[in-house]
Design a protein around this motif. Structure first.
Motif, mmCIF file in Angstrom:
data_model
loop_
_atom_site.group_PDB
_atom_site.id
_atom_site.type_symbol
_atom_site.label_atom_id
_atom_site.label_comp_id
_atom_site.label_asym_id
_atom_site.label_seq_id
_atom_site.Cartn_x
_atom_site.Cartn_y
_atom_site.Cartn_z
ATOM 1 N N SER A 30 0.800 -1.233 0.000
ATOM 2 C CA SER A 30 0.000 0.000 0.000
ATOM 3 C C SER A 30 0.827 1.274 0.000
ATOM 4 O O SER A 30 0.268 2.366 -0.179
ATOM 5 N N ALA B 189 1.809 6.092 2.589
ATOM 6 C CA ALA B 189 0.539 6.794 2.815
ATOM 7 C C ALA B 189 -0.598 5.812 3.038
ATOM 8 O O ALA B 189 -1.496 6.050 3.863
ATOM 9 N N GLY B 190 -0.587 4.694 2.322
ATOM 10 C CA GLY B 190 -1.620 3.681 2.509
ATOM 11 C C GLY B 190 -1.590 3.087 3.903
ATOM 12 O O GLY B 190 -2.640 2.793 4.494
ATOM 13 N N ARG C 108 -2.171 8.955 -0.890
ATOM 14 C CA ARG C 108 -1.879 7.701 -1.592
ATOM 15 C C ARG C 108 -2.367 7.754 -3.031
ATOM 16 O O ARG C 108 -1.641 7.374 -3.961
#
Length: 403
Positions: free
Chosen positions: A281, A284-285, A394
């Motif tokens: 991810s 940021a995820g 993201r």
């Protein structure tokens, strides 16, 4: 001189240096939250003190104040004096100051010992963070930052569970648990070596004025602010949960220990997955997922008084916090040049504990004005906004990568 590890055939947890650093990491949760189950008993023990209510609540975050003040100085010293001696001295001081509450006669002197404990934590965490950056790079470093959070949480599980049991016998007895840190000293002495100061390691970039990110100072400042806010939110659990449970009819120190233990179990298990979640991810995820889980946990706390609901809330908050925490360390070590890793680690450490110290000061007044339910609901909304901001970041990164 032993060189920095960049690649390996054996798993990172088989490295004796990694094991020693993970032992050091386990002490940081122990520093603050170990006495949480004993807080109501300590308040009753010193009921004659007119400031007992406030001082008792400040015993948990008290180390955070001295860490916040001392960690940047410790970081400066780590870059110029060295990491190994700082780590070993910190552990010795940790044992002495942490155990002092067994015999000290009053709340002010116990509070003072907690401030000294914070100096020990500043030495340990600053040296440990810098050593992770010195010894490991790339995927190994990401793996160790995740394992570090697992060590904190599983260490917290053991220490807080012991404290919950010990507090049923005497509110002073949990202070004895700090003495267990002495067991770690022999391995730390043997395994931790002082890394080279100037010479570059095999396969690593040279340690010069130009390594690290060109804008690392401003980016690190943003990380520091975000980490401070995250820890102020998370520290609602160890500072307020025992009193929240009492308000809901759960008066046993064992119940507090169980809730905090589930917080640690969830965090410890989730942090083991950090490297894989980050690969899938992105940074940021990870923040989006972690803050969303914490938001749901605090929303549950605001809406339920049932035991299953309380346990589920603790599991979600612990999992969310364990996902976001390693990213702060990994990103800071990637941003800062090698010559300044001690300083970066010190400032990052200070931000953790500034947030922790501010947490009860802010939350106690909010609880008095609005109650636990409104505090937890407002916290859930704030975390939701933080999760959405991370999700937008993201998506922005994905769009930029496709251009």
């Amino acid at each position: 001189m032993e060189s920095i590890v960049t690649t390996r055939e054996s798993p990172i947890w088989a490295d004796s240096r990694a094991i020693a650093l993970l032992m050091a990491a386990s002490l940081t949760t122990m520093a603050n939250a170990t006495i949480s189950p004993a807080l109501p008993g300590i308040e009753r023990l010193f009921a004659d003190d007119p400031n007992a209510a406030l001082l008792t609540r400040l015993l948990v975050p008290a180390p955070s104040l001295s860490v916040a003040l001392f960690a940047p100085l410790a970081g400066f010293a780590a870059d110029r004096i060295g990491r190994r001696a700082m780590l070993l001295v910190g552990v010795v001081l940790f044992v002495i100051a942490g155990s002092a509450g067994l015999v000290l006669p009053d709340l002010p002197s116990i509070f003072a010992s907690r401030l000294v404990l914070g100096v020990a934590v500043a030495l340990i965490m600053t040296a440990q963070t810098a050593l992770i950056g010195d010894y490991f790079t790339g995927d190994d470093r990401n793996a160790l930052t995740g394992l570090q959070i697992s060590a904190r949480n599983f260490g917290g599980l053991v220490f807080i569970s012991l404290a919950g049991w010990a507090a049923t016998l005497s509110p002073r007895l949990p202070f004895a648990i700090y003495g267990l840190a002495a067991i770690f000293l022999p391995l730390m002495w043997l395994a931790i070596v002082e890394p080279p100061r100037v010479a570059a390691a095999t396969g690593a970039m040279p340690a010069s004025d130009h390594d690290g990110h060109p804008s690392w100072r401003s980016l690190l400042a943003g990380l520091v602010l975000l980490q401070g806010a995250t820890n102020m939110i998370f520290f609602l659990m160890p500072t307020q949960i025992s009193f929240f449970l009492e308000s809901r009819g759960y008066e046993s120190a064992v119940m507090t220990g169980t809730v905090l233990g589930l917080l640690m179990i969830s965090g410890g298990c989730t942090a083991l997955l950090y490297r894989h979640v980050r690969r899938a991810s992105g940074a940021a995820g990870v923040f989006a997922i972690g803050y969303a889980a914490m938001a749901l946990g605090f929303l549950l706390l605001s809406r339920t008084a049932s035991m299953p609901g309380l346990f589920a809330a603790a599991l979600l908050i612990g999992a969310g916090y364990a996902l976001v925490s390693p990213s702060f360390v990994a990103m800071a070590l990637d941003l800062a040049p090698r010559r300044s890793r001690g300083m970066a680690g010190g400032i990052l450490t200070a931000s953790i504990f500034i947030g922790q110290f501010c947490s009860p000061l802010v939350s106690t007044s909010l609880i008095a004005a609005h109650g636990y339910g409104e505090l937890f609901r407002g916290t859930a909304w704030l975390l939701t906004i933080m999760a959405l901001a991370a999700l937008l970041a993201r998506f922005g990164a994905i769009v930029r990568s496709k251009r």
